[in-house]
Design a protein around this motif. Structure first.
Motif, PDB file in Angstrom:
ATOM      1  N   GLY A  83       0.853  -1.185   0.000  1.00 54.61           N
ATOM      2  CA  GLY A  83       0.000   0.000   0.000  1.00 54.61           C
ATOM      3  C   GLY A  83       0.888   1.235   0.000  1.00 54.61           C
ATOM      4  O   GLY A  83       2.074   1.145   0.345  1.00 54.61           O
ATOM      5  N   SER A  84       0.326   2.392  -0.422  1.00 57.40           N
ATOM      6  CA  SER A  84       1.160   3.599  -0.338  1.00 57.40           C
ATOM      7  C   SER A  84       1.360   3.998   1.109  1.00 57.40           C
ATOM      8  O   SER A  84       2.282   4.741   1.434  1.00 57.40           O
ATOM      9  N   ASP A  85       0.524   3.478   2.007  1.00 53.45           N
ATOM     10  CA  ASP A  85       0.732   3.711   3.444  1.00 53.45           C
ATOM     11  C   ASP A  85       2.126   3.271   3.887  1.00 53.45           C
ATOM     12  O   ASP A  85       2.748   3.913   4.739  1.00 53.45           O
ATOM     13  N   ASN A 157      -6.824  15.951  -3.229  1.00 53.02           N
ATOM     14  CA  ASN A 157      -6.796  15.799  -1.767  1.00 53.02           C
ATOM     15  C   ASN A 157      -7.990  15.010  -1.228  1.00 53.02           C
ATOM     16  O   ASN A 157      -9.112  15.180  -1.679  1.00 53.02           O
ATOM     17  N   ASN A 158      -7.702  14.191  -0.258  1.00 51.90           N
ATOM     18  CA  ASN A 158      -8.716  13.512   0.545  1.00 51.90           C
ATOM     19  C   ASN A 158      -8.774  14.273   1.875  1.00 51.90           C
ATOM     20  O   ASN A 158      -7.727  14.403   2.512  1.00 51.90           O
ATOM     21  N   PRO A 159      -9.881  14.814   2.332  1.00 49.83           N
ATOM     22  CA  PRO A 159     -11.258  14.586   1.892  1.00 49.83           C
ATOM     23  C   PRO A 159     -11.844  15.693   1.015  1.00 49.83           C
ATOM     24  O   PRO A 159     -13.010  15.605   0.673  1.00 49.83           O
ATOM     25  N   VAL A 182       4.221  14.172  -2.869  1.00 46.42           N
ATOM     26  CA  VAL A 182       2.921  14.470  -3.476  1.00 46.42           C
ATOM     27  C   VAL A 182       2.150  13.158  -3.567  1.00 46.42           C
ATOM     28  O   VAL A 182       2.545  12.239  -4.290  1.00 46.42           O
ATOM     29  N   ASP A 183       1.094  13.064  -2.772  1.00 45.45           N
ATOM     30  CA  ASP A 183       0.295  11.844  -2.727  1.00 45.45           C
ATOM     31  C   ASP A 183      -0.782  11.928  -3.804  1.00 45.45           C
ATOM     32  O   ASP A 183      -1.731  12.714  -3.694  1.00 45.45           O
ATOM     33  N   GLU A 184      -0.612  11.122  -4.846  1.00 47.18           N
ATOM     34  CA  GLU A 184      -1.531  11.136  -5.988  1.00 47.18           C
ATOM     35  C   GLU A 184      -2.405   9.874  -6.010  1.00 47.18           C
ATOM     36  O   GLU A 184      -2.645   9.304  -7.078  1.00 47.18           O
ATOM     37  N   ALA A 185      -2.907   9.483  -4.854  1.00 46.46           N
ATOM     38  CA  ALA A 185      -3.728   8.264  -4.784  1.00 46.46           C
ATOM     39  C   ALA A 185      -4.907   8.324  -5.769  1.00 46.46           C
ATOM     40  O   ALA A 185      -5.335   7.297  -6.299  1.00 46.46           O
ATOM     41  N   TYR A 186      -5.421   9.552  -6.020  1.00 50.13           N
ATOM     42  CA  TYR A 186      -6.634   9.691  -6.850  1.00 50.13           C
ATOM     43  C   TYR A 186      -6.335  10.266  -8.234  1.00 50.13           C
ATOM     44  O   TYR A 186      -7.243  10.723  -8.929  1.00 50.13           O
ATOM     45  N   ILE A 187      -5.067  10.257  -8.644  1.00 45.60           N
ATOM     46  CA  ILE A 187      -4.645  10.954  -9.866  1.00 45.60           C
ATOM     47  C   ILE A 187      -5.403  10.495 -11.116  1.00 45.60           C
ATOM     48  O   ILE A 187      -5.672  11.291 -12.011  1.00 45.60           O
ATOM     49  N   GLN A 209       1.581   6.925  -5.664  1.00 44.65           N
ATOM     50  CA  GLN A 209       0.347   6.490  -6.327  1.00 44.65           C
ATOM     51  C   GLN A 209      -0.039   5.134  -5.746  1.00 44.65           C
ATOM     52  O   GLN A 209       0.704   4.563  -4.942  1.00 44.65           O
ATOM     53  N   THR A 210      -1.186   4.642  -6.152  1.00 47.90           N
ATOM     54  CA  THR A 210      -1.647   3.383  -5.550  1.00 47.90           C
ATOM     55  C   THR A 210      -2.480   2.563  -6.527  1.00 47.90           C
ATOM     56  O   THR A 210      -3.072   3.124  -7.454  1.00 47.90           O
ATOM     57  N   PHE A 211      -2.501   1.265  -6.297  1.00 46.97           N
ATOM     58  CA  PHE A 211      -3.388   0.389  -7.072  1.00 46.97           C
ATOM     59  C   PHE A 211      -4.727   0.187  -6.357  1.00 46.97           C
ATOM     60  O   PHE A 211      -5.545  -0.608  -6.785  1.00 46.97           O
ATOM     61  N   SER A 212      -4.928   0.919  -5.242  1.00 46.10           N
ATOM     62  CA  SER A 212      -6.132   0.699  -4.429  1.00 46.10           C
ATOM     63  C   SER A 212      -7.381   1.387  -4.959  1.00 46.10           C
ATOM     64  O   SER A 212      -8.483   1.033  -4.558  1.00 46.10           O
ATOM     65  N   LYS A 213      -7.237   2.391  -5.801  1.00 43.89           N
ATOM     66  CA  LYS A 213      -8.402   3.207  -6.179  1.00 43.89           C
ATOM     67  C   LYS A 213      -8.808   2.918  -7.629  1.00 43.89           C
ATOM     68  O   LYS A 213      -9.627   2.060  -7.866  1.00 43.89           O
ATOM     69  N   ALA A 214      -8.196   3.638  -8.599  1.00 38.51           N
ATOM     70  CA  ALA A 214      -8.575   3.457 -10.006  1.00 38.51           C
ATOM     71  C   ALA A 214      -8.378   2.011 -10.456  1.00 38.51           C
ATOM     72  O   ALA A 214      -9.132   1.495 -11.276  1.00 38.51           O
ATOM     73  N   ALA A 220      -5.275  -5.950  -2.507  1.00 40.72           N
ATOM     74  CA  ALA A 220      -3.942  -6.512  -2.805  1.00 40.72           C
ATOM     75  C   ALA A 220      -2.841  -5.780  -2.045  1.00 40.72           C
ATOM     76  O   ALA A 220      -1.759  -6.315  -1.840  1.00 40.72           O
ATOM     77  N   ARG A 221      -3.099  -4.562  -1.601  1.00 40.44           N
ATOM     78  CA  ARG A 221      -2.152  -3.709  -0.867  1.00 40.44           C
ATOM     79  C   ARG A 221      -0.875  -3.467  -1.680  1.00 40.44           C
ATOM     80  O   ARG A 221       0.191  -4.005  -1.388  1.00 40.44           O
ATOM     81  N   ILE A 222      -1.011  -2.658  -2.727  1.00 40.42           N
ATOM     82  CA  ILE A 222       0.163  -2.289  -3.523  1.00 40.42           C
ATOM     83  C   ILE A 222       0.142  -0.783  -3.783  1.00 40.42           C
ATOM     84  O   ILE A 222      -0.805  -0.260  -4.382  1.00 40.42           O
TER      85      ILE A 222
HETATM   86  C1  LIG Z   1      -4.791  10.228  -0.150  1.00 41.37           C
HETATM   87  C2  LIG Z   1      -4.613   8.790   0.145  1.00 41.37           C
HETATM   88  N1  LIG Z   1      -3.379   8.267   0.121  1.00 41.37           N
HETATM   89  C3  LIG Z   1      -3.173   6.973   0.383  1.00 41.37           C
HETATM   90  C4  LIG Z   1      -4.221   6.134   0.689  1.00 41.37           C
HETATM   91  C5  LIG Z   1      -3.924   4.693   1.012  1.00 41.37           C
HETATM   92  O1  LIG Z   1      -3.568   4.026  -0.106  1.00 41.37           O
HETATM   93  P1  LIG Z   1      -3.074   2.503  -0.044  1.00 41.37           P
HETATM   94  O2  LIG Z   1      -4.296   1.656  -0.097  1.00 41.37           O
HETATM   95  O3  LIG Z   1      -2.209   2.392  -1.258  1.00 41.37           O
HETATM   96  O4  LIG Z   1      -2.295   2.331   1.229  1.00 41.37           O
HETATM   97  C6  LIG Z   1      -5.513   6.630   0.739  1.00 41.37           C
HETATM   98  C7  LIG Z   1      -6.632   5.741   1.093  1.00 41.37           C
HETATM   99  O5  LIG Z   1      -7.745   6.098   1.255  1.00 41.37           O
HETATM  100  C8  LIG Z   1      -5.710   7.997   0.455  1.00 41.37           C
HETATM  101  O6  LIG Z   1      -6.934   8.545   0.510  1.00 41.37           O
END
Ligand SMILES: Cc1ncc(COP(=O)(O)O)c(C=O)c1O
Length: 353
Positions: A83-85, A157-159, A182-187, A209-214, A220-222
């Motif tokens: 995960g990007s976490d 940005n989240n939220p 720069v956290d582009e989880a939603y890019i 970036q992350t494989f969790s969203k799009a 899978a946590r990547i």
């Molecule tokens: C901005 C942002 N970054 C990272 C994450 C976590 O991503 P990942 O599932 O890759 O750990 C989230 C999850 O909601 C998010 O909103």
């Protein structure tokens, strides 16, 4: 502006000195080899095809080659995390001295930056976004503390759902003498450009970036970090050797062959988001739906706590953000399947204050 040498000087001395755990598998590249190096079980009774009895490639080389091609970056600029976490935690651990250094962030934002900082006993310097959720650059540079080693910019940005203009991010990159994440989880839900185009120019930039969203693979946590190759080397040194499991890597490799399907899903979700936005705006309990560059909507209501509880009582779970700065009475609602969104609207129509 930061050079790579100045950037590497920010690494905690114990991390810079660290001799990482080395496994024989890091040197292994061939196939049909007799593997007697890692005390694995030579038999597999669960999934023979997947070779679940074997440890995964610690450097995930096959997947990184494909990701590099897809994202137009060099493979040695790619880090993969659980995960990007995981990357958020590693960045803080590599660059921030506990009880001494700090991170900076722009509130309201994703909660894990503060949580990872707190776990590592690293202070958090919080800068409030403007009312329109843009970054107040002057306020940031005027109040920047000398102990801040890393600044987190979540874009989109989240939220709040908005992306920051790339010019704003570049201004911070060129003037801040630390690491800019720069956290582009939603890019993928955003029509603008990724900051990864600036990687060559700024060695202090890390893009997440992350494989969790799009990519629809949250289970899978990547997550991905893109950065200068010498920063990637540091993250690889500190991570657990086998941080992404065999099943997740297999799923990732399959997904990377289906980029067109992922793109189609994203477009479908964006269409659905705009439809949901229109329907929400027409409800009496909704005061405002903010513009979104993501797969969720931030919705200002007339009573977030009460509506949140009402939805829960009808088996619908959304995120109550009313206690976040600038988010009074706001709910964050993920765009679901059409039938889920229709059900949400139908239930909200029956809500009475
Ligand atoms: C901005 C942002 N970054 C990272 C994450 C976590 O991503 P990942 O599932 O890759 O750990 C989230 C999850 O909601 C998010 O909103």
């Amino acid at each position: 502006m930061m050079t790579i040498d100045k950037t590497l000087n920010l690494i905690r001395p114990n991390i810079a000195r660290l001799q990482p755990y080395s496994s024989a598998r890091i040197e292994f590249t061939g196939s049909n080899t007799i593997l007697l190096d890692a005390n694995e079980n030579p038999y597999s009774f669960i999934n023979e095809e997947m070779e679940i009895n074997r440890y995964p490639d610690p450097l995930q080389r096959f997947a990184k080659e494909k990701i590099a091609l897809l994202k137009q970056v060099e493979p040695n600029r790619v880090f993969l995390g659980n995960g990007s976490d995981e990357a958020v935690d590693l960045i803080i651990r590599c660059f921030c001295e506990p009880a001494k250094d700090s991170i900076a962030l722009f509130a309201p934002t994703y909660g894990m930056y503060s949580v990872c900082a707190a776990i590592n006993n690293v202070a958090v310097r919080q800068f409030l976004l403007n009312d329109d959720f843009s970054i107040n650059i002057n306020q940031f540079f005027d109040n920047l503390s000398t102990d801040t080693k890393v600044v987190f910019i979540c874009s989109p940005n989240n939220p709040t759902g908005n992306a920051q203009p790339i010019e704003t991010i570049e201004q911070i990159l060129s003037q801040f003498n630390g690491i800019v994440v720069v956290d582009e989880a939603y890019i993928d839900f955003y029509s603008g450009k990724s900051t990864s185009s600036l990687l060559e120019k700024y060695p202090n930039l890390i893009v997440l970036q992350t494989f969790s969203k799009a990519w629809a693979m949250a289970g899978a946590r990547i997550g991905i970090a893109f950065a200068h190759q010498n920063i990637i080397k540091i993250l690889n040194k500190v991570k657990f050797p086998y941080n992404i499991g065999v099943p997740s890597l297999k799923v990732l490799e399959r997904a990377l062959e289906k980029t067109a399907s992922a793109k189609m899903l994203v477009n479908q979700i964006i269409d659905e988001r705009e439809m949901l936005k229109m329907k929400l705006q027409a409800l009496p309990c909704v005061e405002k739906v903010y513009p979104s560059d993501t797969n969720f909507l931030l919705v200002k209501t007339n009573d977030a706590n009460s509506i949140y509880r009402y939805l829960l009582s009808r088996m619908i779970v959304v995120r109550n953000r009313t206690n976040e700065p600038l988010c009074e009475n706001c709910l964050r609602i993920t765009v679901g399947k059409p039938e889920e969104n229709q059900r949400l609207i139908a239930i909200l129509k029956t809500y009475k204050p």
